[in-house]
Design a protein around this motif. Structure first.
Motif, PDB file in Angstrom:
ATOM      1  N   ARG A  72     -50.422  19.047  -7.117  1.00 23.37           N
ATOM      2  CA  ARG A  72     -51.730  19.666  -7.371  1.00 23.37           C
ATOM      3  C   ARG A  72     -52.738  18.687  -7.988  1.00 23.37           C
ATOM      4  O   ARG A  72     -53.899  18.652  -7.568  1.00 23.37           O
ATOM      5  N   VAL A  73     -52.312  17.894  -8.970  1.00 19.22           N
ATOM      6  CA  VAL A  73     -53.248  17.020  -9.681  1.00 19.22           C
ATOM      7  C   VAL A  73     -53.903  15.998  -8.749  1.00 19.22           C
ATOM      8  O   VAL A  73     -55.139  15.918  -8.676  1.00 19.22           O
ATOM      9  N   PRO A  74     -53.129  15.183  -7.990  1.00 14.05           N
ATOM     10  CA  PRO A  74     -53.795  14.239  -7.080  1.00 14.05           C
ATOM     11  C   PRO A  74     -54.545  14.933  -5.948  1.00 14.05           C
ATOM     12  O   PRO A  74     -55.558  14.429  -5.460  1.00 14.05           O
ATOM     13  N   MET A  75     -54.060  16.114  -5.530  1.00 15.56           N
ATOM     14  CA  MET A  75     -54.762  16.863  -4.487  1.00 15.56           C
ATOM     15  C   MET A  75     -56.169  17.220  -4.953  1.00 15.56           C
ATOM     16  O   MET A  75     -57.149  17.053  -4.208  1.00 15.56           O
ATOM     17  N   LEU A  76     -56.287  17.721  -6.176  1.00 13.08           N
ATOM     18  CA  LEU A  76     -57.598  18.113  -6.700  1.00 13.08           C
ATOM     19  C   LEU A  76     -58.493  16.910  -6.935  1.00 13.08           C
ATOM     20  O   LEU A  76     -59.721  16.982  -6.751  1.00 13.08           O
ATOM     21  N   ARG A  77     -57.917  15.795  -7.348  1.00  2.00           N
ATOM     22  CA  ARG A  77     -58.719  14.578  -7.525  1.00  2.00           C
ATOM     23  C   ARG A  77     -59.302  14.119  -6.197  1.00  2.00           C
ATOM     24  O   ARG A  77     -60.476  13.731  -6.115  1.00  2.00           O
ATOM     25  N   GLN A  78     -58.492  14.152  -5.164  1.00  2.00           N
ATOM     26  CA  GLN A  78     -59.004  13.785  -3.840  1.00  2.00           C
ATOM     27  C   GLN A  78     -60.062  14.784  -3.379  1.00  2.00           C
ATOM     28  O   GLN A  78     -61.043  14.402  -2.739  1.00  2.00           O
ATOM     29  N   GLU A  79     -59.859  16.034  -3.700  1.00  2.00           N
ATOM     30  CA  GLU A  79     -60.836  17.056  -3.321  1.00  2.00           C
ATOM     31  C   GLU A  79     -62.178  16.793  -3.988  1.00  2.00           C
ATOM     32  O   GLU A  79     -63.238  16.979  -3.375  1.00  2.00           O
ATOM     33  N   GLU A  80     -62.140  16.366  -5.238  1.00  2.00           N
ATOM     34  CA  GLU A  80     -63.383  16.028  -5.939  1.00  2.00           C
ATOM     35  C   GLU A  80     -64.112  14.884  -5.231  1.00  2.00           C
ATOM     36  O   GLU A  80     -65.346  14.892  -5.121  1.00  2.00           O
ATOM     37  N   THR A  81     -63.347  13.915  -4.756  1.00  2.00           N
ATOM     38  CA  THR A  81     -63.939  12.800  -4.014  1.00  2.00           C
ATOM     39  C   THR A  81     -64.612  13.296  -2.737  1.00  2.00           C
ATOM     40  O   THR A  81     -65.722  12.883  -2.392  1.00  2.00           O
ATOM     41  N   VAL A  82     -63.927  14.198  -2.041  1.00  8.23           N
ATOM     42  CA  VAL A  82     -64.475  14.755  -0.803  1.00  8.23           C
ATOM     43  C   VAL A  82     -65.777  15.513  -1.074  1.00  8.23           C
ATOM     44  O   VAL A  82     -66.786  15.322  -0.375  1.00  8.23           O
ATOM     45  N   LEU A  83     -65.770  16.340  -2.102  1.00 11.44           N
ATOM     46  CA  LEU A  83     -66.949  17.146  -2.410  1.00 11.44           C
ATOM     47  C   LEU A  83     -68.112  16.279  -2.878  1.00 11.44           C
ATOM     48  O   LEU A  83     -69.275  16.553  -2.578  1.00 11.44           O
TER      49      LEU A  83
END
Length: 233
Positions: free
Chosen positions: A217-228
């Motif tokens: 979950r943690v790296p997934m959300l970090r990557q999601e922040e980059t995408v957004l």
């Protein structure tokens, strides 16, 4: 079996109140009774239809696949859906280095004297309809994931999670392949890759053991922040 097996992970690790989620199931490999199998094109069209019906055309899409589920992700990568993909999450993926003999030998052609009482042998590789699908309807050469193609788009973030004692794939080989792309000066967008490696655990442990979910979950959300952030820019 099937998507039911993944609901706890989907709800408590991947899920979010602000995120739409689609769970796609392939009946022939879900311990379902029946010999009808969707083709690759039918699978891709079904995903396209769901996305078009429920999401804005410009909404970024994250794809997550575990084990065999990494193969339909390859089909989607080489389809019109690709333009919407912004994140690839691969858990115990069998699609990386699928042309190597490890997966077909360890899962499809495991010799009787090598079989064990593990969940892989009891629930998966010996199941009648799964075996039928893989031997009669699965196109192996269309399902391999090539990182060169995945990384050709700088908008796609990639998260790969490997189990060190995976009974199906050769985790050391796959890890070496991923790290090769992460460190090679010739690899495009290598900074978009995040690799998680769990020592001394087997295939699918990350699905059933909640102690691993935060690692996803943690790296997934970090990557999601980059995408957004890129979307805003």
């Amino acid at each position: 079996a099937g998507k039911t097996f993944y609901i706890p992970l989907a709800l408590f690790a991947l899920g979010d109140r602000n995120r739409s989620m689609f769970l796609f199931e392939n009946p022939p490999i879900s311990c379902s009774l029946g010999f009808h199998a969707l083709t690759e094109d039918e699978t891709v069209r079904g995903v396209e239809e769901a996305l078009d019906r429920h999401l804005d055309p410009h909404s970024p899409v994250a794809l997550c696949g575990h084990s065999f589920g990494s193969c339909p992700l390859s089909w989607l990568l080489y389809s019109p859906v690709r333009s919407r993909i912004r994140q690839f999450i691969l858990l115990d993926p069998v699609s990386i280095l699928l042309s190597e003999p490890d997966v077909v030998l360890n899962f499809v052609y495991r010799r009787l004297e090598q079989a064990t009482t593990s969940k892989i042998d009891v629930l998966a590789s010996s199941e009648l309809f799964t075996d039928y699908y893989l031997r009669r309807h699965f196109t192996w050469y269309n399902s391999e994931l090539w990182f060169e193609d995945l990384l050709s788009d700088d908008g796609i973030q990639v998260l790969v999670c490997l189990s060190g004692n995976d009974e199906i794939i050769s985790a050391p080989k796959v890890r070496l392949e991923i790290e090769r792309h992460m460190t090679s000066p010739c690899s495009n967008n290598s900074n978009n890759i995040k690799l998680i490696h769990w020592d001394n655990v087997g295939h699918a442990h990350c699905i059933t053991a909640s102690t691993f979910w935060n690692d996803i979950r943690v790296p997934m959300l970090r990557q999601e922040e980059t995408v957004l952030a890129r979307k805003i820019d």
